[in-house]
Enzyme design. Sequence first.
Site, short mmCIF file in Angstrom:
data_model
loop_
_atom_site.label_atom_id
_atom_site.label_comp_id
_atom_site.label_asym_id
_atom_site.label_seq_id
_atom_site.Cartn_x
_atom_site.Cartn_y
_atom_site.Cartn_z
N THR A 1 0.80 -1.22 0.00
CA THR A 1 0.00 0.00 0.00
C THR A 1 0.84 1.27 0.00
OG1 THR A 1 -0.33 -0.57 2.35
CG2 THR A 1 -2.20 -0.84 0.86
N GLU A 2 2.13 1.14 0.30
CA GLU A 2 3.07 2.26 0.12
C GLU A 2 4.46 1.70 -0.16
OE1 GLU A 2 3.32 5.29 3.13
OE2 GLU A 2 1.15 5.37 3.40
N ASN A 3 5.16 2.33 -1.08
CA ASN A 3 6.57 2.04 -1.34
C ASN A 3 7.09 3.18 -2.20
OD1 ASN A 3 8.46 0.21 -3.64
ND2 ASN A 3 9.04 0.33 -1.49
#
Length: 453
Positions: free
Chosen positions: A360-362
């Site tokens: 969901t985040e990177n």
Amino acid sequence: MDDSKRLPELRRIDFPTDFLWGCSTSSFQIEGAADTDGRVPSIWDSFAATAGKIRDGSDARVACDHYYRWQEDLDIAQSLGLNAYRFSISWPRVISDINGTVNEVGLQFYSDLVDGMLARGLQPWATLYHWDLPQYLQDQGGWENRATVQAYLHFADVISRRLGDRIKHWITHNEPWCTAMHGNWDGMHAPGKRDFKAALQVCHHVLLSHGLTVPLLRRNVADAKVGIALSLHPLRPASDKPEDIAATRRHDGLRNRWFLDPLHGRGYPQDIWDLVGAAAPQMHDGDLQAIAVPLDFLGVNYYFPEVIQDAPHNPPLATSLTHDPTLERTAFGWEVAPHGLVTLLKRLKQDYPVPPMYVTENGASYEDRLEDDGSVVDTQRRDYFIRHLAALQEARQAGVDVRGYFAWSLIDNFEWAEGYLRRFGLVYIDFETQQRTLKISALWYRDFLQAPN
């Protein structure tokens, strides 16, 4: 470039046809319009107004002006070929006061925003809480006060009743570690407290609010898919000394297992519970059962691994992080370690009965600049994405059920305590003119997503 950094071959066709490709944003970091249409202050407005809290002395009163420019930003997301868009909903824009009064204008903004996503073929992924607690709740004790759990449930109920006909994917909280620990233990984030016991109590109430909200969302939203997004880190000891190995286990207990264990029905890890002693959170009967409600998916936010050494004079965990200056790092100082994502995802599959996962985040912060020819040549960020997506594919090939990837972030934004000093966006924002410019990384992402089969 040495062999360890040689860019792998990467093709969208090698991923499943139903794989989700998106970008993530958060309301406080991009919206601006701080006093517009009934929005009330959040803890981050108060924090930014306190001298010395934001590194460049800035605030998010305007930020990316997304409140007025959202159609342009969604047009950009569509132009990249994304099929999903993760955003967060500003609690202070929707609920006006301690009595739970609904601000219809703020609610309509998100209704229009979701309609805009759907019109552009973007599947909306809504995060209910991305750190912007209303200040009126902080004045009553914030997340330390169990009453905030009920206030959150009211907020979730209002949002899901209004938007649940169009939003099917819900993230209850983004990174409870940051809410609890950075906000209340080390004071780096709002509300800026330095109280370990308070931080653990905040953590418990945040997890409880998650657990109680999952069935509420399922009642209000037909076919709802509900999860939580955790900031998780693969860890390694600084040496093979027994004390560093033991320290790494302790650090893992608070950094990772303190969240993963209760979410998967194991309660808080006993070794850490015993270690924190009197700082352990106050709980009611049934709390742990509520927290352990089954998830439809787990959101994994991955940025960097941590290297741990024993630190006997650093309570309560007696651990500290080490920093090897020879390792590749982003401008933020974070280690660039694509294979850490493989390690992390495999560990989750091995150690927990995890549901399907989504990254969901990177993303990465670099020193971007607008060149005279109007370009932003962020090849380091482009390479970062390529290498991490290759790592994601490696994890999938090893049997890890990962079904989507959301790059952080669509646009440069207000980066919390760093102000505007850190740029994570695929799109460059000139904060004086609000002009948007696609960086090299965005052009690569677009070409990757739109490449013919």
